[in-house]
Design a protein around this motif. Structure first.
Motif, mmCIF file in Angstrom:
data_model
loop_
_atom_site.group_PDB
_atom_site.id
_atom_site.type_symbol
_atom_site.label_atom_id
_atom_site.label_comp_id
_atom_site.label_asym_id
_atom_site.label_seq_id
_atom_site.Cartn_x
_atom_site.Cartn_y
_atom_site.Cartn_z
ATOM 1 N N MET A 47 0.921 -1.224 -0.137
ATOM 2 C CA MET A 47 0.125 0.165 0.129
ATOM 3 C C MET A 47 0.940 1.264 0.162
ATOM 4 O O MET A 47 2.084 1.338 0.696
ATOM 5 C CB MET A 47 -0.824 0.054 1.383
ATOM 6 N N ILE A 48 0.324 2.281 -0.812
ATOM 7 C CA ILE A 48 1.185 3.541 -0.990
ATOM 8 C C ILE A 48 0.217 4.606 -0.436
ATOM 9 O O ILE A 48 -0.819 4.692 -0.862
ATOM 10 C CB ILE A 48 1.690 3.555 -2.334
ATOM 11 N N ILE A 49 0.646 5.391 0.519
ATOM 12 C CA ILE A 49 0.002 6.402 0.988
ATOM 13 C C ILE A 49 0.602 7.825 0.928
ATOM 14 O O ILE A 49 1.925 7.848 1.376
ATOM 15 C CB ILE A 49 -0.643 6.197 2.391
ATOM 16 N N GLY A 50 0.027 8.918 0.602
ATOM 17 C CA GLY A 50 0.809 10.102 0.437
ATOM 18 C C GLY A 50 -0.115 11.388 0.341
ATOM 19 O O GLY A 50 -1.396 11.174 0.284
ATOM 20 N N LYS A 51 0.420 12.509 -0.033
ATOM 21 C CA LYS A 51 -0.377 13.758 -0.083
ATOM 22 C C LYS A 51 0.304 14.224 -1.407
ATOM 23 O O LYS A 51 1.412 14.096 -1.669
ATOM 24 C CB LYS A 51 -0.362 14.686 0.954
ATOM 25 N N LEU A 52 -0.506 14.837 -2.160
ATOM 26 C CA LEU A 52 0.044 15.725 -3.550
ATOM 27 C C LEU A 52 0.209 17.188 -3.193
ATOM 28 O O LEU A 52 -0.354 17.943 -2.082
ATOM 29 C CB LEU A 52 -1.104 15.582 -4.499
#
Length: 142
Positions: free
Chosen positions: A1-6
């Motif tokens: 899983m990859i979680i982030g913000k733009l």
């Protein structure tokens, strides 16, 4: 899983496609939450077999954002197919297929990579759309 913000003022779809390419994702699911300074959506008109664009040059909250990641026909690059429902300042909700030109105010994302065979899109003569090549994909071990 990859979680982030733009990044603020970045293009939602371009950034998600870049992340999928950098991470080597050949299939998966994507979800987004947050808000946009500008929203560009489209819907597929089944009668004329063409996308009709909707442009909203004002802030919108992402009410729902879900999609898939597959490989594009031709160059084999990752293709994020994202549908958004967005609400304006009065709470009016519109939705459709996310286009480049959605300007990020604040967006967080989750990508769940698919660990089976690459998901590929091909032209579907019955609908005029680029759909998944296979009817069923599985990442279950045999």
């Amino acid at each position: 899983m990859i979680i982030g913000k733009l990044t603020n003022k970045s293009d939602l779809l371009r950034e998600l496609n870049k992340i999928a390419a950098v991470k080597g994702i050949k299939g998966g699911i994507v979800q987004v939450i947050g808000s946009l300074s500008r929203a560009r959506l489209s819907f597929f008109d089944q009668k004329i077999r063409a996308y009709c664009e909707l442009d909203f040059d004002s802030p919108h909250e992402i009410v729902s954002g879900h999609g898939s990641i597959s490989l594009r026909t031709g160059d084999g690059a990752p293709f994020v197919h994202l549908h958004l429902a967005v609400a304006d300042s009065q709470g009016k909700v519109v939705g459709g297929h996310c286009l480049e030109g959605c300007s990020v105010f604040a967006v967080e994302f989750v990508i769940w990579p698919f660990h089976g065979p690459p998901l590929r899109r091909v032209a579907d003569l019955a609908t005029g759309l680029n759909l998944l090549e296979e009817d069923l994909y599985s990442d279950e071990k045999k």
